[in-house]
Scaffold this active site. Structure first.
Site, mmCIF file in Angstrom:
data_model
loop_
_atom_site.group_PDB
_atom_site.id
_atom_site.type_symbol
_atom_site.label_atom_id
_atom_site.label_comp_id
_atom_site.label_asym_id
_atom_site.label_seq_id
_atom_site.Cartn_x
_atom_site.Cartn_y
_atom_site.Cartn_z
ATOM 1 N N ARG A 48 0.840 -1.195 0.000
ATOM 2 C CA ARG A 48 0.000 0.000 0.000
ATOM 3 C C ARG A 48 0.880 1.250 0.000
ATOM 4 O O ARG A 48 1.987 1.251 0.518
ATOM 5 C CB ARG A 48 -0.907 0.018 1.234
ATOM 6 C CG ARG A 48 -1.996 -1.024 1.241
ATOM 7 C CD ARG A 48 -2.912 -0.858 2.437
ATOM 8 N NE ARG A 48 -2.192 -0.953 3.709
ATOM 9 C CZ ARG A 48 -1.827 0.075 4.458
ATOM 10 N NH1 ARG A 48 -2.110 1.305 4.078
ATOM 11 N NH2 ARG A 48 -1.169 -0.115 5.587
ATOM 12 N N LYS A 187 -8.808 -2.855 0.196
ATOM 13 C CA LYS A 187 -8.776 -1.916 1.312
ATOM 14 C C LYS A 187 -9.603 -0.662 1.036
ATOM 15 O O LYS A 187 -10.068 0.000 1.969
ATOM 16 C CB LYS A 187 -7.332 -1.537 1.644
ATOM 17 C CG LYS A 187 -6.535 -2.657 2.300
ATOM 18 C CD LYS A 187 -7.238 -3.234 3.525
ATOM 19 C CE LYS A 187 -6.383 -4.302 4.206
ATOM 20 N NZ LYS A 187 -7.126 -4.987 5.286
ATOM 21 N N HIS A 206 -10.900 -4.688 11.703
ATOM 22 C CA HIS A 206 -9.770 -5.242 10.954
ATOM 23 C C HIS A 206 -9.328 -6.492 11.698
ATOM 24 O O HIS A 206 -8.405 -6.468 12.520
ATOM 25 C CB HIS A 206 -8.639 -4.214 10.888
ATOM 26 C CG HIS A 206 -7.509 -4.633 10.003
ATOM 27 N ND1 HIS A 206 -6.201 -4.302 10.255
ATOM 28 C CD2 HIS A 206 -7.490 -5.360 8.846
ATOM 29 C CE1 HIS A 206 -5.424 -4.790 9.304
ATOM 30 N NE2 HIS A 206 -6.177 -5.442 8.443
ATOM 31 N N SER A 224 -1.035 -6.539 9.478
ATOM 32 C CA SER A 224 -0.490 -7.563 8.605
ATOM 33 C C SER A 224 0.827 -8.091 9.163
ATOM 34 O O SER A 224 1.678 -7.326 9.610
ATOM 35 C CB SER A 224 -0.262 -6.977 7.211
ATOM 36 O OG SER A 224 0.330 -7.917 6.365
ATOM 37 N N LYS A 228 -2.933 -12.820 11.911
ATOM 38 C CA LYS A 228 -4.394 -12.903 11.766
ATOM 39 C C LYS A 228 -4.818 -14.087 10.897
ATOM 40 O O LYS A 228 -5.661 -14.882 11.283
ATOM 41 C CB LYS A 228 -4.957 -11.623 11.139
ATOM 42 C CG LYS A 228 -5.013 -10.417 12.006
ATOM 43 C CD LYS A 228 -5.979 -9.370 11.499
ATOM 44 C CE LYS A 228 -5.965 -9.117 10.019
ATOM 45 N NZ LYS A 228 -4.657 -8.646 9.506
ATOM 46 N N THR A 229 -4.240 -14.164 9.713
ATOM 47 C CA THR A 229 -4.630 -15.220 8.781
ATOM 48 C C THR A 229 -4.139 -16.580 9.252
ATOM 49 O O THR A 229 -4.887 -17.564 9.258
ATOM 50 C CB THR A 229 -4.086 -14.919 7.373
ATOM 51 O OG1 THR A 229 -4.628 -13.679 6.926
ATOM 52 C CG2 THR A 229 -4.473 -16.012 6.393
ATOM 53 N N ASP A 243 -9.731 -11.261 7.388
ATOM 54 C CA ASP A 243 -9.227 -9.885 7.454
ATOM 55 C C ASP A 243 -10.247 -8.814 7.822
ATOM 56 O O ASP A 243 -9.913 -7.894 8.553
ATOM 57 C CB ASP A 243 -8.597 -9.530 6.104
ATOM 58 C CG ASP A 243 -7.736 -8.291 6.155
ATOM 59 O OD1 ASP A 243 -7.011 -8.108 7.148
ATOM 60 O OD2 ASP A 243 -7.788 -7.502 5.206
ATOM 61 N N ARG A 307 2.014 -12.419 -1.512
ATOM 62 C CA ARG A 307 0.632 -12.718 -1.120
ATOM 63 C C ARG A 307 0.025 -13.838 -1.954
ATOM 64 O O ARG A 307 0.453 -14.117 -3.071
ATOM 65 C CB ARG A 307 -0.236 -11.473 -1.313
ATOM 66 C CG ARG A 307 0.137 -10.306 -0.416
ATOM 67 C CD ARG A 307 -0.536 -10.417 0.912
ATOM 68 N NE ARG A 307 -0.190 -9.339 1.816
ATOM 69 C CZ ARG A 307 -0.854 -9.097 2.948
ATOM 70 N NH1 ARG A 307 -1.870 -9.839 3.302
ATOM 71 N NH2 ARG A 307 -0.474 -8.120 3.731
#
Length: 521
Positions: A48, A187, A206, A224, A228-229, A243, A307
């Site tokens: 980003r 996003k 989030h 990130s 989380k994942t 997410d 990713r």
């Protein structure tokens, strides 16, 4: 192609994912890996770009947006000119159009029309968003998203900071994305829902979420790279999403139809759910592919922010309807580079509000880059564990969190996925093993930390369990893991001061919340 899709006169309408994969390979936008996935590269912008993200400033947004570092205003006059210019640009090129939805809730979903010049960006959109099946966008105005990564802005003409930009127009429901990195697509709509849903009394989050056979839901907040994942992708539980979610009275629902998992250093042993989801129909982004077409997830030559985007249906254990019950447990995933934060801490609702507003963690293999930077690796505070994606003022989200926790009696924890025994870069500090973290999460989900005896850590103002099966009792308190106790105390005081200084910028906070945070002894 089905009867609702077609290709004619340079317009490819509602093509399915297989069609888009074939076209992306024919156009050399992607290359095929030996596991069936296709891989795209994004060039110098592999994350980003906060400096290039804007929100249109007008009478509608003037008083509604928390303007500042993350929500930068963009003049409506320049936006209208750029929107027209970009529309003409897309009209003169082969383009891909799809009608999709964002948000699995049948009342609060948003219909979107995506117009892209690249087949692989449309593939990403088809994976990450929800293909309409039963929702009918009657009485709902579509959001229009232009995606044109090959178009170059001229800053002096377009009033942008560089040749790239992402701009959201909340009033007229328009988004333009001039960026190769696909994360900007998801996003942008995340920010849209985070603006809309609070007005309906819904907490946007989030976080990732999963649910057990017992129907008990767990939420995982974090930036990130904090887990989380990975931690929500548990083969023994059912994934809701990895997410973006909303929490309303009665349910937690996913915003998306796919997952966007980091692939850096993944393995079949540590990340079996993600590993097995990478196959035909998955889009890899900035993953190194060797001469034998084998993905090398340990190779960061292209980017540390590699990713995999894959549909939720690639996950065997998932929640079919994309939503589940309200959570019995919330986990704030904190990647602490200092080695000061305990492996697990128990929070009151006031302490939960404090740490939610603080959002302390680290940027690990960061999703953020700018024209003058690549990898960012540092401790940080990110309000609501996702400050760049929340357009409204922090207290709106914090009040919604406290309200939901209070009504549902949710238990809240901090779990450190960072360092112990020392600090990052030191001789003795080590990253906490993912297997230990999984065991801590399992203990939380099984209710083993409820009504347990706790120890108190002054200064940090945290409560930790006296006993936990998966951790040697002497290591539950992080101070005991350091050989040099004086150095630990010095580093702890420094971290506490960071918390205090960061929190001082928030105004009109209830004293009970301030008192629930760290303090100087």
């Amino acid at each position: 192609m089905n009867k609702y899709s077609y290709s004619k006169d340079g317009i490819n309408f509602n093509l399915n994912k297989t069609n888009l994969i074939e076209i992306s390979l024919l156009r050399c936008e992607t290359k095929l890996a030996n596991n069936g996935a296709v891989c795209a590269e994004t060039g110098i912008r592999s994350g980003r770009s906060p400096d290039d993200r804007f929100i249109v400033y007008d009478q509608f947004t003037q008083w509604e947006i928390d303007w500042g570092e993350f929500n930068k205003p963009f003049d409506i006059k320049y936006f209208e000119a750029l929107w027209l210019r970009l529309g003409n640009y897309l009209n003169n090129r082969e383009s891909f159009i799809s009608l999709l939805h964002v948000c699995a809730d049948p009342i609060h979903y948003q219909p979107i029309r995506i117009i892209a010049e690249s087949s692989w960006h449309m593939l990403f959109s088809k994976i990450m968003f929800i293909s309409p099946k039963k929702f009918n966008p009657v009485n709902k105005q579509e959001w229009i998203i232009f995606i044109a990564p090959l178009f170059n802005c001229i800053p002096i003409r377009d009033n942008t900071n560089s040749e790239y930009t992402t701009i959201i127009d909340f009033k007229k429901k328009r988004i333009l994305i001039i960026m190769h990195y696909a994360g900007e697509i998801k996003k942008s709509m995340f920010s849209v829902l985070n603006f809309i849903l609070p007005e309906q009394g819904i907490l946007p989050m989030h976080c990732s979420a999963n649910v057990g056979e017992d129907k008990n839901t767990t939420l995982f907040f974090g930036l990130s790279g904090t887990g989380k994942t990975t931690l929500s992708s548990d083969p023994n539980r059912y994934l809701i999403g990895d997410d973006e979610h909303g929490w309303k009275n009665g349910s937690v629902f996913n915003y998306e139809g796919g997952c966007y998992a980091k692939t850096s250093n993944i393995s079949i042993n540590n990340d079996p759910v993600i590993w097995n989801a990478i196959k035909f129909g998955t889009l890899l982004e900035n993953v190194f592919i060797d001469e034998n077409s084998i993905p090398d997830y340990d190779n960061m030559t292209i980017s540390s922010n590699s990713r995999a985007a894959y549909p939720l249906e690639f996950i065997k254990n998932r929640v079919f309807y994309n939503y589940a019950n309200e959570p019995i447990a919330i986990v704030f995933l904190t990647c602490d580079m200092t080695g000061i934060i305990p492996m697990v801490s128990l929070l009151s609702k006031e302490a939960a509000a404090y740490h939610f507003i603080s959002g302390y963690t680290a940027k690990i293999g960061s999703t953020e880059i700018s024209a003058n930077s690549n990898l960012i690796l540092e401790s940080t505070f990110s309000t609501c564990f996702g400050a760049p994606f929340f357009p409204r003022a922090y207290d709106i989200y914090a009040k919604l969190l406290i309200n939901r926790i209070s009504l549902f009696k949710t238990n809240v924890y901090i779990v450190n996925t960072g360092w112990t025994g020392g600090f990052y870069g030191g001789k003795l500090g080590n990253r906490i093993n993912i297997s230990i973290t999984r065991q801590i999460i399992n203990a939380i989900q099984q209710g083993k930390l409820i009504n347990t005896k706790n120890n108190y850590i002054p200064g940090l103002n945290l409560f930790i369990p006296i006993y936990l099966e998966c951790i040697n009792s002497k290591f539950i308190n992080p101070r005991n893991t350091w050989r040099n106790k004086k150095l630990y105390d010095k580093k702890a005081k420094k971290l506490i001061l960071k918390f205090i200084n960061n929190f001082s910028k928030f105004q009109n906070i209830d004293k009970s919340i301030i008192n629930a945070g760290p303090y100087i002894l």
